[in-house]
Design an enzyme around this catalytic site. Structure first.
Site, PDB file in Angstrom:
ATOM      1  N   ASP A  45       0.837  -1.195   0.000  1.00 37.56           N
ATOM      2  CA  ASP A  45       0.000   0.000   0.000  1.00 37.56           C
ATOM      3  C   ASP A  45       0.871   1.243   0.000  1.00 37.56           C
ATOM      4  O   ASP A  45       1.993   1.218  -0.511  1.00 37.56           O
ATOM      5  CB  ASP A  45      -0.934  -0.037   1.217  1.00 37.56           C
ATOM      6  CG  ASP A  45      -2.305   0.544   0.912  1.00 37.56           C
ATOM      7  OD1 ASP A  45      -2.391   1.770   0.772  1.00 37.56           O
ATOM      8  OD2 ASP A  45      -3.281  -0.225   0.810  1.00 37.56           O
ATOM      9  N   HIS A 272      -3.706   5.951   3.343  1.00 38.78           N
ATOM     10  CA  HIS A 272      -4.466   4.755   2.965  1.00 38.78           C
ATOM     11  C   HIS A 272      -3.897   3.488   3.601  1.00 38.78           C
ATOM     12  O   HIS A 272      -4.623   2.671   4.185  1.00 38.78           O
ATOM     13  CB  HIS A 272      -4.457   4.660   1.442  1.00 38.78           C
ATOM     14  CG  HIS A 272      -5.383   3.642   0.863  1.00 38.78           C
ATOM     15  ND1 HIS A 272      -5.007   2.338   0.629  1.00 38.78           N
ATOM     16  CD2 HIS A 272      -6.665   3.744   0.431  1.00 38.78           C
ATOM     17  CE1 HIS A 272      -6.013   1.676   0.081  1.00 38.78           C
ATOM     18  NE2 HIS A 272      -7.033   2.512  -0.045  1.00 38.78           N
ATOM     19  N   SER A 458     -11.077  -1.132  -0.765  1.00 36.27           N
ATOM     20  CA  SER A 458      -9.799  -1.034  -0.055  1.00 36.27           C
ATOM     21  C   SER A 458      -9.960  -1.366   1.420  1.00 36.27           C
ATOM     22  O   SER A 458      -8.998  -1.754   2.090  1.00 36.27           O
ATOM     23  CB  SER A 458      -9.234   0.382  -0.173  1.00 36.27           C
ATOM     24  OG  SER A 458      -8.724   0.604  -1.458  1.00 36.27           O
TER      25      SER A 458
END
EC number: 3.4.14.10
Length: 1312
Positions: A45, A272, A458
């Site tokens: 990520d 994220h 996600s």
């Protein structure tokens, strides 16, 4: 105290981190020690913040984050320069790469006493949102300090103007110059702040070997004092990290590679990754309700998001991440990243994952389906690209709605509207399981929040990954063997039904555990059954979508082959015996009546094939139909199917008369209307009109309109999507007018298109919609347009045969326009070399090789450029290469921008030379050899160029243009397109023969999303210029009289002899002999005198260097400044005497008289005699200008601010010579560095630093950054910094000093 009718209840904390609906909470309550402990989860990520809440320790006290790797290379710092410390003022110091003195800590252990230094701009490491915040905060502080400088300057100017209210032409020149200087200061300050761009912190990096480990120290506060700063080593060794500063609160760690030559600063590309890690494994000992799904798991952070590209993943990062997973044998991996892919199941990264990380190393790979729904087949990549991946869609449950979204009313549980759906384009089911697609959990410290809400697939993927980590934790605790295939079977087969069209279930941990316990002894669960359907190639399922496929019975062959863990590893033939022993007697069952299969199939390890029949003829139109073929082991049918073959059928509606209408379609929260339509052949765009009616009062709701066609081997990255609000404002009133929305979008004729309109899952209220779809199309007959809608035009006139293929077109508006020029660049250099093994070794021990291609180009004006490499672009997960990455540099080696496999445009504000360097990586060196000639298509923005349309070819040259035509259906008309032939100068100045103009050919003035036809026009060769050379008639005087020839010969011999003086060794006997002869023969010759002047300048390093040495400020001088030699008084006098000898030979009065009579510029009607006379006089004038210039320079180089009688006399001489030289010099010299430095010197002596600064700024603004001007530009930067210092503008001096390190990186070219 206030009273409430409704009691205030407890916050539904369980909905912040959804664990109950997945049975994860119940599982951990039953088995508290199976909470993920003993498992290691890789997070591919943007990076994980080890300092974030919940990211410190596991439930059993172990470090939570055990490894942090920047796979992208974005944090790389070259540390190849080695320095040794010296003692200054009782402390040990080293010189940093940027020139700063760095104090080292005496407690450091460094047996070699060698330190490696590097430099990095902090903003290159920081996430985009953090850079944005810091720049805003720092700019505010900077502007306050700048305002003080500006206020002081304005006050001084106002005071001067008050004391001297009327300075006119006859006023004192000194006062006028002083006023001009004060005005220039104010003007410069105003201009400077307009172009302010915060350089941020410049980080000095130091690397050394302490005898056991490589260590790194970073000067995070720019103090230069490294004492007390932490000495970091590879994160996995000591689990230590540091923070850049209190303003940013961004944590970082390091890894050191290549024996200390490369420092990798590991930061974050965004928030994220931390949020994803928090969902999977966050642990909050003080508040367990906030825990992630598997709080006992440990995390490995593999950053694949490249901050240089705004967190976009790149091939090099993906390859390194997959290799790291395989070689370090992590238990699970989560990847909540993805892009659309043009191929469904192939690519370097995909093979590396499936064959190495999963099949050999046993990693369980969980990935997100994507957020490109709600269309079918909207699944991204890597989702679904291998049957060994676990692909997760996003689902919203009531607990999430209540705790996270604060909805006014409850809505039904369902997949999130935007969650991507299957099937894949080759028929594979795609999405394997649903999981909660939102959470409020950990985010990085730099965001200034402990927890935050994010939603998307996600978030569903790490939730599912955490659920599977619980199962792996339990299996490990019980010492029960498992494989990724077994875990996937358990999760998929026990999913809770949610009535999904593709039978995708919702993950259930307890049910999956029961499955694993019940069927522990079933070895076939460790086998993955690969399904291949022979349907236009080898597909992984049956997918009938196009009209011709769905209107006839299909007979297809299916092949099923068992694959065993590690079967591609010849060095570890662990499963060979299992292959030998394996066989199964399989019962085949079809879930739908329109699918026919055989009853039984015998299956061995070699696989087997069978035929199926799919009859879609009786299926309803414009609907998605799904069925499955199951293969059960007849010996144990209760354990579920060994394999399944997905069968999808989408039977399109054929529109009558080129249009369709759907009336009064009702929508509620989360409702989706799908219509599948066969786009008519010949259509190239559609017009969709949406009319929203409010039959009852309603509230506004967000709607999504998605339009999808499956074009073979083309990704859906550019598919058309729209989002709008229905029922807002008065449109929500049942008595209001209808809300009308119209869109036009490109289509591909002959292919099925899904029209998908959805009310967002959280959009409340009822809405009623009418839809009207009209197809339009102007088809080009013949082969003029290729399959990509590209039209190549002829050099002069292009014939267009146009046909209305769908309907009568009453208003065809033909327009051809170009807004880009395309240059085709071939590599100037191409080199192949193996990369360093540290980070670039694949699991099979092969090392990646890199092909580095260099391309050069120039721009003459500010413009925007877009480099493209068609052979290696527009593919990522499906790419055949391991990596594609590029960097654009200016001539100063400053990075202008970065490239990957998708288009990136760069604004080039400065004219000059630029270089593109493209790196292609793979283990296959032969492939790189073939790519050495890769062509770059460089697009430059230009002003629009329009071509005209004509009815006949005759009209092109004699008649008028046409703009509109009318076409009956299937009617064909001919027209002609031509460039503006009457204007011979129509070709843009940026375009050269062989370049191409790039634009579009359209047949409607209305905007069509996705475009119509792309037009390309290649610039033909230029017309041959007429020969204007006059031929000698043979009459009149001879051009070359004997005396002229003799004179020319003498001059040539002299010039040749002078030129050889520099070729002989300095002060060598042969040079002295020649010099003596020249002194004897040409003692007063102007050419020889100029040579002697030039020799003096060269002996002191050159004119520019002498001026710099006399102008440099002692307080800001660099080591390079101290190396400059200052011109001596004696040599200055010698230069002046030599210049006077030249002037004494030239009578200046006749020169001035000639220029007064005939002007400075040659006139077109001058006689040959006057022209010859002008030529001789201009030569003498140049000698005069050069002599006065030499005298002015000689004065300038010895002048100081110390004053005194001699100094005053020299300054007076300087002023006189300067003014005289200005009268004689050419205007073409104005942008010469020497001229600029002279002006600066003059202003500095007078204390006029404002006008001095103005002169430097003008010089820099007019100059191109090219290889031959780079040195001069750097010298001008140095002078500018000195002037800032003289002005007392310390603020701007520091600013420009930092930018000098960015504009001209001392470490050379940035690394890939």
């Amino acid at each position: 105290m206030a009273s409430f009718d409704k009691p205030i209840g407890e916050y539904p904390v369980h909905g912040l981190m959804p664990k109950q609906d997945t049975q994860a909470a119940a599982f951990m309550k039953k088995y508290p020690e199976y909470d993920g402990r003993g498992t290691v989860v890789a997070i591919l990520d943007t990076g994980v913040d080890p300092g974030a809440a919940g990211m410190h320790v596991t439930t059993d006290g172990k470090p939570k984050v055990i490894d942090m790797v920047d796979c992208t290379g974005g944090g790389d710092v070259a540390t190849t320069k080695i320095v040794k410390p010296t003692e200054e003022n009782g402390v040990q110091v080293i010189q940093g790469l940027g020139g700063k003195k760095l104090i080292i800590d005496p407690s450091w252990k460094n047996p070699s006493n060698e330190y490696r230094v590097g430099l990095k701009r902090a903003y290159e490491l920081f996430p985009t949102e953090l850079v944005r915040r810091l720049k805003s905060e720092r700019k505010e502080q900077f502007e306050l300090k700048h305002a003080q400088l500006l206020n002081e300057g304005q006050q001084k100017l106002a005071a001067f103007q008050k004391d001297h209210p009327s300075l006119t032409g006859s006023a004192d020149e000194k006062l006028q110059a002083e006023q001009a200087d004060l005005e220039a200061r104010v003007e410069s300050l105003k201009e400077l702040i307009k172009s302010y761009d915060d350089p941020g912190v410049i980080l000095d990096c130091v690397v050394f070997f302490d005898g056991q480990e490589w260590r790194a120290v970073i000067d995070v506060d720019e103090s230069g004092d490294l004492r007390g700063q932490p000495c970091l080593t590879d994160y996995r060794k000591e689990f230590k990290y540091h923070t850049f500063g209190k303003a940013d609160l961004l944590n970082f760690s390091v890894n050191i590679y290549e024996n200390g030559d490369l420092l990798s600063i590991v930061t974050l590309a965004g928030s994220h990754g931390t949020h994803v890690a928090g969902i999977t494994a966050a642990n909050f000992p003080e508040d367990p309700a906030l825990n992630g799904v598997a709080p006992g798991a440990q995390i490995v952070s593999l950053r694949i998001g490249d901050a240089r590209l705004g967190s976009m993943e790149t091939g090099p990062g993906l390859t390194r991440a997959a290799a790291h997973m395989a070689m370090n044998k992590v238990d699970l991996a989560n990847m909540s990243y993805g892009e659309s892919s043009s191929l469904p199941n192939d690519g370097h990264f995909i093979r590396l994952l499936a064959d190495e990380a999963i099949s050999k190393s046993g990693c369980i790979f969980v990935t997100s389906a994507g957020n490109d729904g709600p269309c079918f087949s909207s699944i991204g990549a890597p989702a679904g690209m291998s049957a060994s991946f676990i692909t997760v869609g996003a689902y919203v449950k009531h607990a999430q709605m209540q705790a996270e979204y604060a909805l006014l009313e409850s809505v039904g549980e369902k997949p999130y509207t935007w969650s991507s759906r299957g099937p894949c384009t080759d028929g594979y089911q795609g999405v394997d399981i649903y999981a909660p697609g939102s959470a409020i959990t950990s985010v990085p410290v730099y965001g200034l929040n402990r927890l935050d809400l994010k939603n998307g697939t996600s978030m569903s993927s790490p939730n599912a990954c955490g659920c599977i980590a619980l199962l792996v934790s339990a299996l490990k605790a019980k010492q029960q063997s498992y494989t990724p295939y077994r875990l996937k079977s358990a999760v998929v087969q026990t999913g809770k039904s949610v009535n999904d069209p593709l039978n995708v279930g919702f993950i259930q941990v307890e049910k999956a555990w029961e499955f694993l316990e019940t069927y522990e002894s079933h070895k076939d669960l460790d086998i993955m059954f690969k399904v291949g359907v022979l349907q236009n190639g080898n597909k992984r399922g049956v997918y009938l979508r196009e009209y011709n496929e769905t209107n006839q019975v299909q007979y297809l062959t299916v092949r099923v082959r068992p694959t065993f863990m590690g079967e591609t590893d010849p060095e570890n033939p662990k499963y060979n015996l299992a292959k030998f022993e394996y066989d199964a007697r399989v019962a085949l069952v079809a879930s739908e009546s329109w699918i026919t299969v055989p009853d039984y199939l015998y299956l061995s390890s070699g696989g087997n094939a069978f035929q199926i029949k799919v009859d879609p003829t009786a299926l309803s139109e414009s609907e998605f139909h799904y069925g499955e073929i199951f293969g059960y082991d007849t010996a144990a049918p209760e354990r579920g199917p060994l394999f399944k073959v997905p069968v999808s059928v989408v039977k399109p509606t054929v529109p009558g008369k080129g249009s369709l209408e759907y009336r009064n379609v009702e929508f509620g929260p989360g409702d989706i209307m799908r219509r599948f339509v066969q786009v008519p052949e010949g259509a190239n765009y559609a017009k969709l009109t949406l009319r929203s009616k409010s039959n009852v009062d309603t509230c506004p709701a967000r709607f999504m309109l998605h339009l999808l066609q499956l074009v073979p081997k083309k990704s859906q990255k550019d598919k058309q999507t729209y989002t709008f609000l229905l029922g807002s404002g008065s449109f929500g009133d049942s008595n209001s007018e209808d809300q009308v929305i119209t869109v036009r979008f490109a289509v591909r004729g002959g292919l099925n298109m899904e029209f998908c309109l959805a009310q967002f899952w959280s959009g409340l209220g009822k809405h009623f919609v009418d839809l009207n779809i009209e197809f339009h199309g102007i088809r080009l007959a013949g082969n003029l347009a290729d399959g990509q809608g590209l039209v190549r035009l002829e050099p002069q006139v292009t014939r267009l045969d146009i046909v209305a293929g769908v309907r009568k077109e009453t208003k065809v508006e033909i327009n051809t326009s170009f807004n880009k020029v395309r240059k085709y660049l071939r590599p100037t250099e191409a080199t192949i070399a193996p990369l360093h093994a540290d980070r670039n070794t694949l699991p099979d021990s092969r090392v990646l090789c890199a092909l580095v291609l260099s391309y050069s180009f120039k721009v003459e004006n500010s413009t925007t450029v877009t480099p493209r490499f068609p052979t290696v672009m527009n593919q990522l997960y499906e790419h055949f290469l391991a990596g594609v990455f590029g960097i654009v540099y200016d001539a100063n080696r400053k990075v202008v921008g970065y490239l990957d496999v998708f288009d990136h445009s760069f604004k080039l504000d400065t004219k000059g030379e630029y270089t593109i360097m493209l790196q292609l990586t793979t283990e296959d060196e032969n492939a790189l050899e073939k790519l050495k000639s890769t062509i770059c298509e460089l697009d430059l923005n230009i002003k629009n160029v329009n071509f005209s349309t004509y009815a006949t070819i005759k009209d092109v040259f004699t008649g008028g243009t046409i703009s509109k035509v009318q076409l009956e259906k299937q009617d064909s008309k001919v027209c002609y397109i031509a460039p503006p032939l009457k204007d011979q100068q129509w070709v843009p100045k940026e375009a050269k023969p062989g370049d191409a103009l790039v634009g579009k050919l359209t047949f409607t003035s209305q905007k069509v999303d996705g475009g119509q036809y792309q037009a390309i026009y290649t610039i033909p060769p230029e017309p041959k210029s007429k020969d204007t050379t006059k031929k000698d008639s043979g009459n009149g005087k001879k051009d070359n009289e004997d005396d002229k020839v003799q004179s020319q010969l003498s001059n040539d011999i002299r010039d040749l002899q002078i030129s050889y003086l520099d070729k002989f060794g300095e002060n060598s006997p042969v040079q002295q002999v020649l010099l003596s002869k020249l002194e004897q023969d040409y003692a007063n010759d102007i050419a020889f005198l100029n040579y002697k002047i030039d020799s003096i300048w060269k002996s002191f390093g050159g004119v520019v260097e002498c001026l710099l040495s006399s102008a440099s400020s002692s307080s800001s001088s660099t080591d390079d400044d101290k190396k400059l030699k200052k011109l001596t008084k004696e040599k200055s006098t010698e230069i002046i005497e030599l210049a006077d000898k030249i002037l004494n030979q030239i009578d200046q009065a006749p020169l001035l008289e000639f220029f007064g009579r005939y002007q400075n510029k040659q006139q077109s009607d001058e006689s040959e005699e006057i022209k010859e006379q002008r030529k001789e006089i201009e030569k003498k004038a140049q000698h005069v200008a050069s002599a006065f210039k030499s005298k002015t320079l000689a004065n300038a180089c010895i002048l100081t601010k110390e004053g005194g009688e001699k100094e005053t006399k020299t300054q007076e001489e300087f002023e006189t010579n300067f003014k005289t030289w200005k009268q004689w010099k050419s205007n073409n010299d104005d942008n010469d560095l020497v001229i600029t430095l002279l002006k600066v010197k003059r202003d500095q002596l007078a204390g006029h630093y404002g006008t001095a600064l103005k002169a430097v700024e003008k010089y820099l603004s007019d100059l191109s950054i090219k290889s031959d001007t780079v040195s001069d530009i750097q010298k001008a930067w140095t002078i500018r910094r000195d002037i800032y210092n003289d002005l007392g503008w310390d603020l701007w001096h520091k600013y420009d000093t930092k930018w000098s390190l960015i504009r001209r990186p001392p470490g050379g070219l940035a690394r890939f």
